[in-house]
Design an enzyme around this catalytic site. Structure first.
Site, short mmCIF file in Angstrom:
data_model
loop_
_atom_site.label_atom_id
_atom_site.label_comp_id
_atom_site.label_asym_id
_atom_site.label_seq_id
_atom_site.Cartn_x
_atom_site.Cartn_y
_atom_site.Cartn_z
CG ASP A 36 -1.72 1.09 1.24
OD1 ASP A 36 -1.90 1.92 0.92
OD2 ASP A 36 -2.93 1.05 2.16
CG ASP A 87 -3.09 4.13 -3.40
OD1 ASP A 87 -4.02 3.29 -4.13
OD2 ASP A 87 -2.77 4.88 -2.41
CD GLU A 88 -4.99 -0.64 -1.45
OE1 GLU A 88 -5.55 -0.91 -0.27
OE2 GLU A 88 -6.23 0.36 -2.59
#
Lengths: 407, 368
Positions: free
Chosen positions: A13, A107-108
């Protein structure tokens, strides 16, 4: 060597991703409370730096409220293209660790490293490698959760931020989750949460008391999954295949209160072109298109069908002309939207009464190949030249891989 | 008005006409059946504004009864069905209610006035023809499965009936495959030579017709087709559209001719299709000397292969098809031996029974 985990899942993350990219690119912003807005006109914070979070500023907050909380709060307009580039670089680097990467959002990402343990060492060591890789390729920090299933890994990643690393061995997962509120787990929203609360199930540890049938009767397979999730046994695999899109659409805001028919048609033409190109990029065709114009009173338009499923922008634009003919009575409109509602893979079935294909299909193939290599709009129908200089907006669901290839 | 009728006399005609009544209706009257009583006869009518069916029943000893009313079709039928086989029904119509009594049961049903029921269309200037029921049934059975379903080309969502000199022809196509069937009949076509019967009409007709030599009477004009079968009258609106020029897509001069035992081919392809992609149903056929090899695979990387002995001595050919289209055609063909005529991997294939070209099937290939 430690014993191998039966499954080892890592969740990466990125910490305050958009804000971190800005602080990385502009050293003067480092250590300062900043927030990112959607373009220069945005009034909502889409991400803010950890320094801003210390003032109680959060994603979704209005700018005015943020400024009230922190006088020297600084607003930065988003640069979607840059975030996409960083995200893509990170995701690509993660693929060097294992091919089993599920890009969960910009973003993960989930990594299934079950099969890498002999090669790269225990999961915790692989997690350090992940953090190092992300830092090397982007200069950014991330938080990482490691466990035997996706839900626990995701929960673990949230435990230490920023720049955290939390390891929950699968055999400890149920124990570690025991006191965690169910609604903290990814995928358990209000509806299911209140269904469970009515039955006295509030924490993960309560779940084992509830017969799995109660959940499956009401929520089907999702219910069964949630029952397992709460006990640290989420069975869902890291999904490396990209699910076929359920619809493919493009929309655009027009100049306020547009009443010029030519302008409306130009926008529709452009969106038709984009929808067609994206269908072709995924080797898909569609038959039903919902075509709309937003007026003060709501959306005008409706569903339009091609006689044979297709993916040619010109074909789609002909439906748009029909729509304008039928639904637009000169009222001011603000937005256009075209969505292919039943995209399906090109099946290769040939038509008995084929009329359209042929030249158009070949032309599109050449145009697509040129644009793939030299960039969007390198080769475009002449009529679209009038529509230049349109900036792209990043959508919340954007992923660097998948059917959205452009922002 | 009081009607006395046996369950046995009522049930079958009521079932027939209720068949066309759609379950969900926006107009309440269309959920009802019309009962028209006069001259010792009761005529039941059901309609969905596209297809209408009427069936008449003799009412013995009630020659002087006269009147009409509509009853909720579904409920009326369910009541009849659930009564004992030998039951007698007494139906009494009074002030907008229908009271049905049978043995110790009574049902009080709402009615709607017959005046609201869409009137049966008069077919002006109709041409009349007579065909054996079995022949008409054959025309439908051999072709109906190729009709399109909810295609924007609405004229494909039906069956083309063509009146030809000395015969009738039906054609159905969904744009990927086509079925054509000819029967010889005593026909001299007049001004109208082609009509398109809507899908629903075709389905209803196939239920009504039986495989007998009993003649049925056809009446048609440019808007309607009416078929009279004894006590039952079927009326359908026609699709107002131009059917595509189907002759143009029937390939000629194919030089790659495969002769196969229909059942061996059918069963082989059925087995192979188990592993085909649920959506595309693609099958790859390889024509080799006296051998047809069918291979199938799916996104899960599973594979099936069938080797089928055939008579073939043409050039080798590889061609892909939607296996369902081929299976549908083979299932419809009545002969034991079938002939497949091919040209190349981008051209359509013709399938028909050996020594029987009255029913022909054209299937476009897939690029695999």
């Amino acid at each position: 060597m430690d014993k191998l985990w039966e499954r080892a899942i890592i969740l990466v993350d990125m910490n305050a991703f958009f804000a971190s990219v800005e602080q990385l690119d502009r050293p003067e912003l480092r250590g300062r409370p900043i927030g990112i807005t959607n373009g220069a006109e945005g009034t909502c914070i889409i991400t803010c730096s950890y320094e801003a979070r210390a003032f109680g500023i959060r994603t979704g907050m209005r700018l005015r409220e943020a400024r009230e909380r922190c006088a020297h709060f600084q607003v930065i307009p988003s640069r979607p293209g840059r975030y996409v580039a960083v995200s893509s670089a990170i995701m690509q680097a993660l693929h060097n660790i294992t091919p089993e990467v599920e890009v969960f959002s910009i973003d993960e990402a989930f990594l299934d490293v079950t099969g890498c343990q002999r090669l790269l060492g225990p999961p915790e060591q692989i997690a350090r490698l992940v953090k190092q890789t992300v830092y090397e390729v982007s200069g950014l920090y991330c938080s990482v959760g490691v466990s035997g299933d996706k839900t626990t890994a995701k929960w673990a990643a949230k435990q230490q931020k920023p720049d955290g690393l939390t390891v929950v061995p699968p055999w400890q997962a149920a124990e570690r989750l025991r006191e965690v509120a169910l609604t903290e787990l990814c995928g358990i929203a209000k509806g299911i949460g209140s269904f469970l609360a009515e039955r006295g199930i509030h924490r993960c540890g309560d779940m084992a008391r509830l017969p799995v049938g109660e959940l499956s009767r009401r929520f089907g397979n999702l219910g069964r999954r949630i029952w397992l999730m709460a006990q640290g046994m989420d069975p869902s695999p890291v999904e490396t295949r990209i699910a076929a899109p359920k619809s493919i659409g493009h929309g655009k805001v027009m100049p306020p209160a547009t009443t010029d028919r030519e302008v409306i048609l130009d926008f529709l033409d452009h969106m038709s072109f984009k929808v067609g190109a994206r269908l072709r990029r995924h080797q898909m065709v569609a038959r039903e298109f919902s075509i709309g114009l937003r007026a003060d009173t709501g959306w005008l338009g409706g569903q339009y069908m091609l006689s044979v499923p297709g993916n040619d922008g010109g074909q789609i634009f002909r439906l748009c002309r029909l729509m304008v003919e039928r639904h637009w009575r000169g009222e001011p409109v603000h937005q256009v939207q075209i969505t292919a509602s039943d995209p399906r893979p090109v099946d290769g079935q040939l038509e008995l009464f084929a009329a359209e294909e042929g030249a158009t299909g070949k032309g599109n193939a050449v145009m697509d190949a040129v644009n793939e290599r030299f960039g969007e709009y390198t080769l475009t129908p002449a009529r679209l030249l009038r529509r230049g200089g349109m900036h792209n907006v990043i959508a919340p669901a954007w992923r660097p891989t998948g059917h959205r290839k452009t922002v | 008005m009081k009607i006395r009728i046996s369950r046995e006399a009522l049930l079958k005609p009521l079932q027939l006409v209720s068949g066309v009544v759609e379950k969900r209706q926006t107009m309440a009257i269309l959920s009802n059946v019309l009962l028209h009583i006069s001259q010792g006869k009761m005529v039941l009518t059901g309609t969905d504004l596209e297809v209408e069916l009427t069936a008449s029943i003799l009412l013995e000893g009630m020659d002087d009864l006269d009147g009409e009313i509509t009853l909720p079709a579904r409920k009326f039928l369910d009541i009849c069905k659930s009564l004992p086989d030998d039951a007698m029904l007494d139906i009494q119509i009074d002030e907008g209610r229908a009271l049905i009594r049978s043995g110790k049961s009574r049902f009080n049903l709402t009615t709607l006035p017959a005046s609201e029921f869409p009137a049966t269309e008069k077919i002006a200037g109709a041409r009349e023809y007579t065909v054996a029921q079995g022949q008409f049934l054959h025309l439908i059975e051999q072709t109906h499965f190729c009709m399109a379903n909810q295609d924007v080309r609405y004229y494909l969502n039906g069956l083309l009936l063509e009146l030809r000199d000395g015969g009738l022809r039906t054609v159905a196509t969904d744009g990927h495959r086509l079925a054509l069937c000819d029967v010889a009949a005593d026909i001299v076509p007049a001004d109208i030579s082609q009509i398109i019967i809507p899908r629903k009409g075709v389905v209803e007709l196939s239920r009504l017709l039986d495989d007998s030599d009993t003649p049925c009477n056809l009446q048609l004009n440019s808007g309607f087709l009416r078929i009279t079968l004894g006590d039952v009258v079927f009326t359908s609106k026609l699709i107002d559209g131009r059917f595509p020029d189907y002759e143009r897509v029937i390939p000629r001069g194919g030089d790659k001719i495969v002769v196969a035992d229909k059942n061996i081919l059918l069963h082989g392809l059925q087995r192979a299709s188990i592993l085909s992609n649920d959506k595309f149903r693609g099958v790859r056929l390889n024509l080799l000397p006296n051998l047809l090899r069918a291979t199938v695979n799916n996104p899960e990387q599973e594979e099936a292969e069938e080797e089928i002995d055939v008579e073939y001595n043409g050039e080798e050919l590889e061609i892909g098809f939607n296996v369902s289209y081929i299976l549908d055609a083979l299932n419809a063909i009545k002969q034991d031996q079938v002939r497949l005529v091919l040209i190349d991997s981008n051209s359509s294939c013709v399938i028909h029974g050996v020594d029987a070209e009255d029913a022909r099937y054209v299937v476009m290939p897939m690029r695999l």
